[in-house]
Write a protein that holds these residues in place. Sequence first.
Motif, PDB file in Angstrom:
ATOM      1  N   LEU A  48     130.334  40.557 -85.843  1.00  0.00           N
ATOM      2  CA  LEU A  48     129.587  41.809 -85.956  1.00  0.00           C
ATOM      3  C   LEU A  48     129.112  42.315 -84.594  1.00  0.00           C
ATOM      4  O   LEU A  48     129.008  43.526 -84.378  1.00  0.00           O
ATOM      5  CB  LEU A  48     128.419  41.633 -86.924  1.00  0.00           C
ATOM      6  CG  LEU A  48     128.865  41.417 -88.368  1.00  0.00           C
ATOM      7  CD1 LEU A  48     127.658  41.134 -89.261  1.00  0.00           C
ATOM      8  CD2 LEU A  48     129.642  42.623 -88.889  1.00  0.00           C
ATOM      9  N   GLY A  49     128.835  41.379 -83.668  1.00  0.00           N
ATOM     10  CA  GLY A  49     128.521  41.813 -82.301  1.00  0.00           C
ATOM     11  C   GLY A  49     129.695  42.560 -81.699  1.00  0.00           C
ATOM     12  O   GLY A  49     129.547  43.647 -81.113  1.00  0.00           O
ATOM     13  N   ALA A  50     130.881  41.985 -81.848  1.00  0.00           N
ATOM     14  CA  ALA A  50     132.085  42.638 -81.323  1.00  0.00           C
ATOM     15  C   ALA A  50     132.351  43.952 -82.053  1.00  0.00           C
ATOM     16  O   ALA A  50     132.747  44.954 -81.437  1.00  0.00           O
ATOM     17  CB  ALA A  50     133.277  41.699 -81.454  1.00  0.00           C
ATOM     18  N   ALA A  95     130.310  46.814 -80.765  1.00  0.00           N
ATOM     19  CA  ALA A  95     130.807  47.354 -79.494  1.00  0.00           C
ATOM     20  C   ALA A  95     132.028  48.233 -79.693  1.00  0.00           C
ATOM     21  O   ALA A  95     132.251  49.202 -78.966  1.00  0.00           O
ATOM     22  CB  ALA A  95     131.132  46.201 -78.539  1.00  0.00           C
ATOM     23  N   THR A  96     132.840  47.890 -80.669  1.00  0.00           N
ATOM     24  CA  THR A  96     134.101  48.605 -80.876  1.00  0.00           C
ATOM     25  C   THR A  96     133.882  49.928 -81.596  1.00  0.00           C
ATOM     26  O   THR A  96     134.550  50.922 -81.302  1.00  0.00           O
ATOM     27  CB  THR A  96     135.058  47.726 -81.718  1.00  0.00           C
ATOM     28  OG1 THR A  96     135.100  46.427 -81.148  1.00  0.00           O
ATOM     29  CG2 THR A  96     136.455  48.311 -81.728  1.00  0.00           C
ATOM     30  N   GLY A 153     139.517  45.016 -79.449  1.00  0.00           N
ATOM     31  CA  GLY A 153     138.970  43.904 -80.216  1.00  0.00           C
ATOM     32  C   GLY A 153     138.767  42.693 -79.326  1.00  0.00           C
ATOM     33  O   GLY A 153     139.402  42.551 -78.280  1.00  0.00           O
ATOM     34  N   ARG A 154     137.894  41.809 -79.765  1.00  0.00           N
ATOM     35  CA  ARG A 154     137.602  40.609 -78.977  1.00  0.00           C
ATOM     36  C   ARG A 154     138.254  39.388 -79.602  1.00  0.00           C
ATOM     37  O   ARG A 154     138.582  39.389 -80.795  1.00  0.00           O
ATOM     38  CB  ARG A 154     136.077  40.380 -78.919  1.00  0.00           C
ATOM     39  CG  ARG A 154     135.311  41.526 -78.332  1.00  0.00           C
ATOM     40  CD  ARG A 154     135.742  41.895 -76.929  1.00  0.00           C
ATOM     41  NE  ARG A 154     135.402  40.903 -75.932  1.00  0.00           N
ATOM     42  CZ  ARG A 154     134.399  41.034 -75.066  1.00  0.00           C
ATOM     43  NH1 ARG A 154     133.640  42.108 -75.079  1.00  0.00           N
ATOM     44  NH2 ARG A 154     134.165  40.091 -74.167  1.00  0.00           N
ATOM     45  N   PRO A 183     129.346  41.886 -75.632  1.00  0.00           N
ATOM     46  CA  PRO A 183     129.520  42.990 -76.580  1.00  0.00           C
ATOM     47  C   PRO A 183     128.270  43.829 -76.825  1.00  0.00           C
ATOM     48  O   PRO A 183     128.385  45.001 -77.156  1.00  0.00           O
ATOM     49  CB  PRO A 183     129.977  42.292 -77.869  1.00  0.00           C
ATOM     50  CG  PRO A 183     129.555  40.884 -77.721  1.00  0.00           C
ATOM     51  CD  PRO A 183     129.599  40.581 -76.247  1.00  0.00           C
ATOM     52  N   LEU A 184     127.086  43.235 -76.689  1.00  0.00           N
ATOM     53  CA  LEU A 184     125.889  43.985 -77.084  1.00  0.00           C
ATOM     54  C   LEU A 184     125.218  44.727 -75.932  1.00  0.00           C
ATOM     55  O   LEU A 184     124.055  45.140 -76.062  1.00  0.00           O
ATOM     56  CB  LEU A 184     124.896  43.072 -77.798  1.00  0.00           C
ATOM     57  CG  LEU A 184     125.355  42.530 -79.152  1.00  0.00           C
ATOM     58  CD1 LEU A 184     124.217  41.764 -79.821  1.00  0.00           C
ATOM     59  CD2 LEU A 184     125.839  43.637 -80.077  1.00  0.00           C
TER      60      LEU A 184
END
Lengths: 393, 393
Positions: free
Chosen positions: A185-187, A190-191, A199-200, B7-8
């Motif tokens: 969800l962190g990634a 950001a997306t 994507g990470r 990411p954050l």
Amino acid sequence: MTGQGLPLAGFRVLELGHYIAGPFAARMLADMGAEVIKVEPPEGDPHRGWGSQVNGHAVWFSIHGRNKLCVSLDLKSEDGREKVKALAARADALIENFRPGYLERIGLGPEVLQAINPRLTIARVSGYGQDGPYRDKPAFGSIGEAMGGIRHLTATPGVTDHPPPRCGVSIADDIAGIYAAMAVLGAAWATKGNPEAKGRIIDVDLVGSIFSLMEGMLPEYGLFGWVRQPQGAALPTAAPTNTYLCADGKWLCVGGNSDAIYRRLMKVIGREDLGADERLQTNIGRCANVKEIDAAIEAWTRTLPAAEAERLLDAADIPVSRLYDMKDCAEDPHFRARQTVMEVRDPLLDRTLLHPAPPFRFDGVSPPEMVRWTAPAIGAHNDHVFGELLGGK
Amino acid sequence: MTGQGLPLAGFRVLELGHYIAGPFAARMLADMGAEVIKVEPPEGDPHRGWGSQVNGHAVWFSIHGRNKLCVSLDLKSEDGREKVKALAARADALIENFRPGYLERIGLGPEVLQAINPRLTIARVSGYGQDGPYRDKPAFGSIGEAMGGIRHLTATPGVTDHPPPRCGVSIADDIAGIYAAMAVLGAAWATKGNPEAKGRIIDVDLVGSIFSLMEGMLPEYGLFGWVRQPQGAALPTAAPTNTYLCADGKWLCVGGNSDAIYRRLMKVIGREDLGADERLQTNIGRCANVKEIDAAIEAWTRTLPAAEAERLLDAADIPVSRLYDMKDCAEDPHFRARQTVMEVRDPLLDRTLLHPAPPFRFDGVSPPEMVRWTAPAIGAHNDHVFGELLGGK
């Protein structure tokens, strides 16, 4: 459902998971409203065979697979891999927990998948992580717990004729799974809304997940050479907090480790002399004399059944609980009032089951609304996913 | 930092946290790159006084407070509350772990804060949750563990002269904290890029966080009346997996519970007769005869020091680990190679410390890049936050 509903509506996750950690990660997202497509081999996730069964379906899996769409395919076949690629093209995230290197070997490594969908975030959960000298070792959750440091600590000083117990659940897999869901969800944050973002690739290890809980023990070892030893049911840095034997042989967990609570506790057990003792007015002083305090508390608990001691302490606003077993949990009025325990109809088992609510709640969504459906059968959503979603591909 | 960084970056979190669960949640977000503003009273989070100290600063807190901006203010003053409101107006999320009702009583309840910033997500972490009959009880992590069911299970059958041990760390607080961080990001994903979306109010309880790990035990109780009992270091549903005593008095955790691994294990211990035994070719058969298998394994481990038994089993690709203490962890070559253990300079302690890496990694970001700074002093960022960010407000 009132208000905004579940937050992850519209977020699509592909699960290439089996056993516990990967599927647990995906279930967290499913419980928050994501569309999780669980990919299983034609014979199903082996977890479906775990534990007691009703109507040929595992009871645990009713929870473990809930809120997911289940499709079956053969990853070793060209057709199966093409389906995974087509799904990856349409997904926000993929979660997998194969041994490191397996997806690459069958032609579904992150490079392949992100070439198809550069915005796909891929979370990889494994025992030791995706690199390092132990990467290829076989790992079970128990090994992650042993190497991560928690098994050494889960013990009673002086007990040498029994091994330190496990905590009774697959704690390393569970925690790694929650971490993986969180990192996805962190990634995803950001997306979202950023057309430039890719994507990470996320790497979560069971060993490191347990090790992340070791408080200040690592720097204390580095600075002072201290090696934290197990303390039984006590805390090394706070007193009194322990588990005490009652007259009926049951154990009672009591947290009396604040100045005000300590004095109330001493009053309840009839030891206002200790409550007023100058040495014992601070946590430091109580830690130095913890044996004396613990002995006084247990001298009192041993005179009463656990339920009665619990009632008296609770009435004095002292943190207390007997060690709940599953009957205690299932029947507890607070669990029932908050719907932490709720009744859910499972059509596969053809029974009404008790399901635990997710421990995270969103305003406007009741716990029953978070359990949209119980675990589907193997391949239950093949037609929907391969037909409607992939257009017959 | 290469690639996309953490990411954050750009996600702002206000922490009204103290002790463990709330600050742990906020630290997860800080480790992923969020700007976390930790609000403390002028005397600081009481956690700063926990455990060993160097230069008047707690060693544990170097980790617990890392990657955060620390500001100090008095929530009981009008000026302090105005500052919190001004920060809430500029934040994406707020995390708090006061007793339920406290924020409302001081005029900073969710309604007030979301009137200022309707897009603010507010995560509330508490012992029993924000409603239900036990809501107002005092709760410590130990009580959450007892009531959530894990303390009952963390025990050795037949041991009645010692209480079931805790697992040595604040597991209820930690897991609730990770759940809260995850749920915040679920809400943040929904809000981002959607001008209509409102912030969510999230309710995470320690008791429910532990209870969420209880596998299939709740529906099994509901269906059959079964109450899962502790199993020591064994698993009820898989065999052989246990912890065995070695010649030097140390314990060795071995996971031999797959058909192929089981046969390799029996070969290493010189019991190919058991490896070939028809009764023991499946997990069900091994579970039914687990005492015989465990006895054979321990008869072998008792002849060897733990390190030697571990080496022999590892060479045969069998999941195995001694129970790592902090020295084992700190010096392990895998932990070092993956930088799960890394050296970090702490300017407050004026020492180089060992810090644990986050167990979640993102491609292109090394573990040292995830520890941007160690815990700051109380109020270290007052000028930056109250001056630059709030424009002198």
